[in-house]
Design a protein around this motif. Sequence first.
Motif, short mmCIF file in Angstrom:
data_model
loop_
_atom_site.label_atom_id
_atom_site.label_comp_id
_atom_site.label_asym_id
_atom_site.label_seq_id
_atom_site.Cartn_x
_atom_site.Cartn_y
_atom_site.Cartn_z
N GLU A 207 -4.83 -22.81 14.09
CA GLU A 207 -3.88 -23.46 15.00
C GLU A 207 -4.63 -24.06 16.17
O GLU A 207 -5.05 -23.35 17.08
N THR A 208 -4.81 -25.37 16.16
CA THR A 208 -5.50 -26.01 17.28
C THR A 208 -5.17 -27.50 17.28
O THR A 208 -4.71 -28.06 16.28
N CYS A 209 -5.41 -28.14 18.42
CA CYS A 209 -5.28 -29.60 18.49
C CYS A 209 -5.73 -30.05 19.87
O CYS A 209 -5.83 -29.25 20.80
N PRO A 210 -6.00 -31.35 20.05
CA PRO A 210 -6.35 -31.86 21.37
C PRO A 210 -5.15 -32.01 22.30
O PRO A 210 -5.33 -32.29 23.48
N ASP A 211 -3.92 -31.86 21.78
CA ASP A 211 -2.70 -31.95 22.58
C ASP A 211 -2.53 -33.31 23.24
O ASP A 211 -2.00 -33.42 24.34
N VAL A 212 -3.01 -34.37 22.59
CA VAL A 212 -2.74 -35.73 23.07
C VAL A 212 -1.84 -36.38 22.03
O VAL A 212 -2.29 -37.03 21.09
N CYS A 213 -0.54 -36.15 22.17
CA CYS A 213 0.43 -36.55 21.15
C CYS A 213 1.64 -37.21 21.79
O CYS A 213 2.78 -37.05 21.33
N LEU B 269 1.50 -45.12 28.11
CA LEU B 269 1.79 -44.77 26.71
C LEU B 269 0.81 -45.45 25.76
O LEU B 269 0.38 -44.86 24.77
N LYS B 270 0.46 -46.69 26.06
CA LYS B 270 -0.51 -47.41 25.23
C LYS B 270 -1.87 -46.70 25.26
O LYS B 270 -2.52 -46.51 24.22
N THR B 271 -2.28 -46.27 26.45
CA THR B 271 -3.56 -45.58 26.59
C THR B 271 -3.53 -44.22 25.91
O THR B 271 -4.51 -43.79 25.30
N ALA B 272 -2.38 -43.55 25.98
CA ALA B 272 -2.25 -42.24 25.33
C ALA B 272 -2.46 -42.34 23.82
O ALA B 272 -3.01 -41.43 23.20
N VAL C 149 -4.43 -44.51 22.25
CA VAL C 149 -5.87 -44.69 22.02
C VAL C 149 -6.59 -43.36 22.17
O VAL C 149 -7.43 -42.98 21.34
N LEU C 150 -6.27 -42.62 23.23
CA LEU C 150 -6.89 -41.32 23.45
C LEU C 150 -6.53 -40.34 22.34
O LEU C 150 -7.38 -39.57 21.86
N GLY C 151 -5.28 -40.35 21.90
CA GLY C 151 -4.87 -39.47 20.81
C GLY C 151 -5.60 -39.78 19.52
O GLY C 151 -6.02 -38.88 18.79
N ASN D 156 8.62 -41.59 14.43
CA ASN D 156 7.62 -42.58 14.84
C ASN D 156 6.26 -41.90 14.96
O ASN D 156 6.13 -40.88 15.64
N PRO D 157 5.23 -42.44 14.32
CA PRO D 157 3.90 -41.83 14.44
C PRO D 157 3.29 -42.07 15.82
O PRO D 157 3.63 -43.03 16.51
N THR D 158 2.40 -41.18 16.21
CA THR D 158 1.60 -41.37 17.41
C THR D 158 0.23 -41.89 17.00
O THR D 158 -0.12 -41.91 15.82
N GLY D 159 -0.58 -42.29 17.99
CA GLY D 159 -1.95 -42.69 17.68
C GLY D 159 -2.72 -41.57 17.00
O GLY D 159 -3.58 -41.81 16.16
N ALA D 160 -2.39 -40.32 17.34
CA ALA D 160 -3.04 -39.17 16.72
C ALA D 160 -2.84 -39.16 15.21
O ALA D 160 -3.73 -38.74 14.46
N PHE D 161 -1.68 -39.61 14.75
CA PHE D 161 -1.40 -39.64 13.31
C PHE D 161 -2.41 -40.53 12.59
O PHE D 161 -3.00 -40.14 11.58
#
Length: 354
Positions: A18-24, A81-84, A86-88, A131-136
Motif C-alpha cells: 500500500e503506497t503512492c505519491p498521493d498526487v491524484c 490542476l494542469k500542473t497537478a 503533470v506532477l502526478g 475521469n482519469p488523472t495524470g497519474a493514471f
Amino acid sequence: IYWYDEEREGYAERFNTETCPDVCIPIMESIEKMLPGDQLYVGSEAWNHHAGVGVQFNNTEKVDKAISKRYGQPKDLSDYLKTAQVLGYESWRAMYEAHNRNFPKATGIIGWMHNSPWPSLIWQLYDYYLNPTGAFFGTKKACEPLHIQYSYDDHSIWIINNELKSYPDSKVFIKIYNSDLTEKLSKDLTVNIKKEKRERIFTLPAINNLSVVYFLKLSIEKNQIVKSTQLYWLTTNKDIFTGEHFWYYSPLKTHADMSLIRKMPGAHVDVVSNVQRINNTYYATVKITNSGDYLAFFIWIKLYNKSTKKIIAPVFWSDNCVSLFPGESIQIKGVIPADFTDGDIIVKTEGWNC
C-alpha cells in the motif's frame, strides 16, 4: 528519486502492499462537479472536506507545496490542476519504474489506490466520475509490457520486457535536448531484447552546458514500428531530502526546479479525428501532428457530448498525455461504451503550451 533511494523507508524493495505519491488531484471537469461555486479554490472548506481523514491527510498542503516548489506558483485553479496532472504523471510513473528495475529485490507493489468511492482529491488513478488523472496515464505508461525507462538515481537506461516474446535486433534511440531543443546527446543502439527479461542497456554520460530543464527521449523500434517511447523532463537541480522519516511522507529540504517549463514557447498541433459507432460501442481515432517549431508538451485528449457540452467518461485510451517534437505525429485510439453517452461526440485536445 524517492523510489530509488535506499535511505527512504518506502523505496522500491520487497512487496509493498500500500503506497503512492498521493498526487491524484482530479481534472477541472470533476472539481466543478465536486465543489460549490463559492468553494471552488484550493484550500477551501469544501476542498479540504474532499481530502483524507486525520491530520496527515485532511488537506492537500503537501501536494500544493510540491507543485509550487517544483513547477512554480500556479496563477489560478486551472493552472494548479494542469500542473497537478503533470506532477502526478511523473510521480506515479517513477514509482512503478523503480519497481520494474529493482525486481526481484522488489517483488511487487500495490498502488493506493485504483479509484475512489466518493468525490476525492487524493488516492486515485481515476476519480469518482470515472475521469482519469495524470497519474493514471503515467502508471499505464510505466506498466506497458515492453518498456524503456530512465533511472533517476544513476542515469541508467533499462529495457523491461514482460512479454513472452523476444525482439531481436531492435533499434533503441536515446536523445537529450536542452530546453531550446538543441540536441545534446544522440545514441542509437541495436539490442536483442529477450523475453521476460530486464536489462540495463546504457548509462547517460555527464553532459556539459545542459539547460536547467532538459528533455530525455527514449524509444524502441522493431521493423520501424515504435514499441515503446518515453519523454522525461529533467532538471540539473535535484531533490534533496531533509533526512527526516515519517510513515506517510519524506520531507524535502530542496525541491528540483522545473519552473522553466512554465516559460515554454507556444507550440501548434494539427488534430484529425474520427468517431464512429459500431453496435454498442463508439470508437475514436485521433491523429495529432506537431506542425510548430517547439515541443508540444503534455497533450491531453478529451471527448465531450456535443449537445450537453459535458465530458464523456469513461474513455479507454491507447495513450494520452503525450508530447511531440516538431514534425512528429501520433495516432491514438479510444473506446467508449455507448451506455455512457448519446449523440454526437466532440474531440478536444489540451496541451501545456498548445
